[in-house]
Enzyme design. Structure first.
Site, short mmCIF file in Angstrom:
data_model
loop_
_atom_site.label_atom_id
_atom_site.label_comp_id
_atom_site.label_asym_id
_atom_site.label_seq_id
_atom_site.Cartn_x
_atom_site.Cartn_y
_atom_site.Cartn_z
N HIS A 195 0.68 -11.72 2.43
CA HIS A 195 -0.43 -11.04 1.74
C HIS A 195 -1.23 -11.97 0.83
CE1 HIS A 195 -1.53 -6.66 0.48
NE2 HIS A 195 -2.58 -7.44 0.38
N TYR A 228 0.85 -1.21 0.00
CA TYR A 228 0.00 0.00 0.00
C TYR A 228 0.88 1.26 0.00
CZ TYR A 228 -3.68 -3.24 1.70
OH TYR A 228 -4.55 -4.28 1.87
N1 LIG Z 1 -5.58 -8.72 2.16
C1 LIG Z 1 -5.99 -8.30 0.99
O1 LIG Z 1 -5.71 -8.90 -0.05
C2 LIG Z 1 -6.84 -7.06 0.91
C3 LIG Z 1 -7.50 -6.75 -0.27
C4 LIG Z 1 -8.31 -5.60 -0.29
C5 LIG Z 1 -8.43 -4.81 0.85
N2 LIG Z 1 -7.74 -5.12 1.99
C6 LIG Z 1 -7.86 -4.29 3.22
O2 LIG Z 1 -9.24 -4.16 3.54
C7 LIG Z 1 -9.54 -2.77 3.69
C8 LIG Z 1 -10.99 -2.49 3.38
O3 LIG Z 1 -11.32 -2.88 2.05
P1 LIG Z 1 -11.52 -1.81 0.86
O4 LIG Z 1 -10.74 -0.60 1.18
O5 LIG Z 1 -11.22 -2.53 -0.40
O6 LIG Z 1 -13.08 -1.52 0.83
P2 LIG Z 1 -14.29 -1.29 1.88
O7 LIG Z 1 -13.77 -0.93 3.21
O8 LIG Z 1 -15.23 -2.43 1.71
O9 LIG Z 1 -15.00 -0.03 1.22
C9 LIG Z 1 -14.38 1.22 1.15
C10 LIG Z 1 -15.30 2.14 0.34
O10 LIG Z 1 -16.56 2.26 1.00
C11 LIG Z 1 -16.89 3.62 1.22
N3 LIG Z 1 -17.56 3.64 2.55
C12 LIG Z 1 -17.00 3.42 3.75
N4 LIG Z 1 -17.93 3.46 4.73
C13 LIG Z 1 -19.12 3.69 4.12
C14 LIG Z 1 -20.44 3.82 4.59
N5 LIG Z 1 -20.73 3.71 5.90
N6 LIG Z 1 -21.43 4.08 3.70
C15 LIG Z 1 -21.13 4.21 2.38
N7 LIG Z 1 -19.90 4.07 1.86
C16 LIG Z 1 -18.89 3.82 2.73
C17 LIG Z 1 -15.59 4.37 1.19
O11 LIG Z 1 -15.78 5.66 0.67
P3 LIG Z 1 -15.40 6.98 1.55
O12 LIG Z 1 -13.91 6.94 1.72
O13 LIG Z 1 -15.86 8.11 0.67
O14 LIG Z 1 -16.17 6.87 2.82
C18 LIG Z 1 -14.76 3.55 0.22
O15 LIG Z 1 -14.99 3.96 -1.13
C19 LIG Z 1 -8.54 -2.10 2.75
O16 LIG Z 1 -8.47 -0.71 2.93
C20 LIG Z 1 -7.31 -2.88 3.09
O17 LIG Z 1 -6.76 -2.41 4.31
C21 LIG Z 1 -6.96 -6.25 2.03
#
Ligand SMILES: NC(=O)c1ccc[n+]([C@@H]2O[C@H](COP(=O)([O-])OP(=O)(O)OC[C@H]3O[C@@H](n4cnc5c(N)ncnc54)[C@H](OP(=O)(O)O)[C@@H]3O)[C@@H](O)[C@H]2O)c1
Length: 280
Positions: A110, A52
């Site tokens: 990862h 990241y």
């Molecule tokens: N291990 C892996 O392979 C892997 C893969 C992917 C992700 N991850 C980790 O998982 C974390 C979370 O996953 P993600 O970032 O992909 O997606 P997520 O947390 O499912 O969704 C984030 C999105 O949702 C929006 N959001 C957040 N809260 C909200 C709410 N209450 N209502 C409406 N929209 C909302 C955010 O927009 P705003 O910013 O505008 O609120 C953002 O665009 C990542 O940041 C990372 O740390 C790990």
């Protein structure tokens, strides 16, 4: 108002907050302010990764927040290109240097990258890094039961955590059952399906109306009741607070099942099946 978050206990006895803050694509000075805002709202788990390129922003945010280091649970992850033993140790040391931290609370492989076939070597590096005090707890991400079994057979050490894609459109029922049987805590990535097509989902909206909560809160409460640690990401201070304000209500069995019924066999966001998909 700062929220208090309950915790789950990992099989090595370490406590992990039941919900944390995801940081993918949150970077630089502006990113550090976003992460510090999450900490000020009460988040105590921050999820980052070498790939990241924001471990520096995470470390800076912790220092900006003024919260003592031992009250924040920091997770980072080893990239696929560094599965060789020596390179894994060096990558972990580089991650700690970038974050300006002495240790991570949790360090994950990862992706298993099974075609590359070196995740066992990386796991041995994590086992040693834990002995040397560089990490408190060791886990994996995107591992299938066959990969986990391989680790157990060869080293006798099972990960404390497996961070996997999990949201209402892909509930990973069998994988979670396997984790439970082996005392591995499931951590849900993209717990909100990246807010794509989900916030407007009619069934979820009906449940949200019933409990007088937002759809985001309903989804994150569902993760908690499944026993999974979720790590929602938000750049909005209001949504950061909303997403952790989920400990004053409970979904009933029927509503848990309604959310489970939204799951589809092909429900992954980007088709990233760990038996084939590789990330370096
Ligand atoms: N291990 C892996 O392979 C892997 C893969 C992917 C992700 N991850 C980790 O998982 C974390 C979370 O996953 P993600 O970032 O992909 O997606 P997520 O947390 O499912 O969704 C984030 C999105 O949702 C929006 N959001 C957040 N809260 C909200 C709410 N209450 N209502 C409406 N929209 C909302 C955010 O927009 P705003 O910013 O505008 O609120 C953002 O665009 C990542 O940041 C990372 O740390 C790990």
């Amino acid at each position: 108002m700062e929220q208090t978050i309950p915790s789950f206990t990992l099989h090595d006895g370490i406590e992990i907050p039941a919900i944390g803050f995801g940081t993918a694509s949150i970077k630089g000075a502006a990113g550090a302010r976003v992460i510090a805002s999450a900490l000020n709202h009460g988040y105590r788990l921050i999820d980052t990764a070498y790939n990241y390129e924001n471990e520096g922003a995470v470390g800076a945010a912790i220092r900006q927040s003024g919260i003592p280091r031992n009250q924040v649970f920091v997770t980072s992850k080893l990239p696929g290109r560094y599965h060789d033993y020596a390179e894994a140790i060096q990558a972990l040391q580089e991650s700690l240097f970038r974050a300006n931290l002495d240790y991570f609370d949790l360090y994950l492989i990862h992706w298993p990258n099974p075609k590359q076939g070196k995740y066992l070597e990386a796991w041995q590096a994590l086992i040693d890094a834990q002995k040397w005090g560089l990490v408190r707890s060791i886990g994996v991400s995107n591992f299938l039961p066959e990969h986990l079994e391989h680790l157990q057979k060869e080293t006798g050490v099972l990960p404390t955590v497996n961070q996997i894609e999990l949201h209402p459109f892909f509930n990973q029922k069998q994988q979670c059952k396997w984790h439970e049987e082996h005392h591995i805590i499931t951590e849900s990535w993209s717990p909100l399906y990246r807010a794509k097509d989900i916030i407007e989902n009619e069934s979820l909206q009906q449940i949200a109306d019933k409990y007088k909560k937002s759809v985001g809160q309903i989804i994150l409460r569902w993760h908690y009741q499944l026993g999974a640690v979720s790590i929602p990401r938000s750049t909005s201070s209001i949504r950061q607070l909303n997403n952790i304000s989920i400990f004053d209500f409970a979904l009933d069995y029927e509503d848990m099942e309604k959310i489970n019924s939204l799951s589809k066999a092909d429900g992954r966001i980007g088709g990233q099946d760990p038996s084939e998909y590789e990330e370096f």
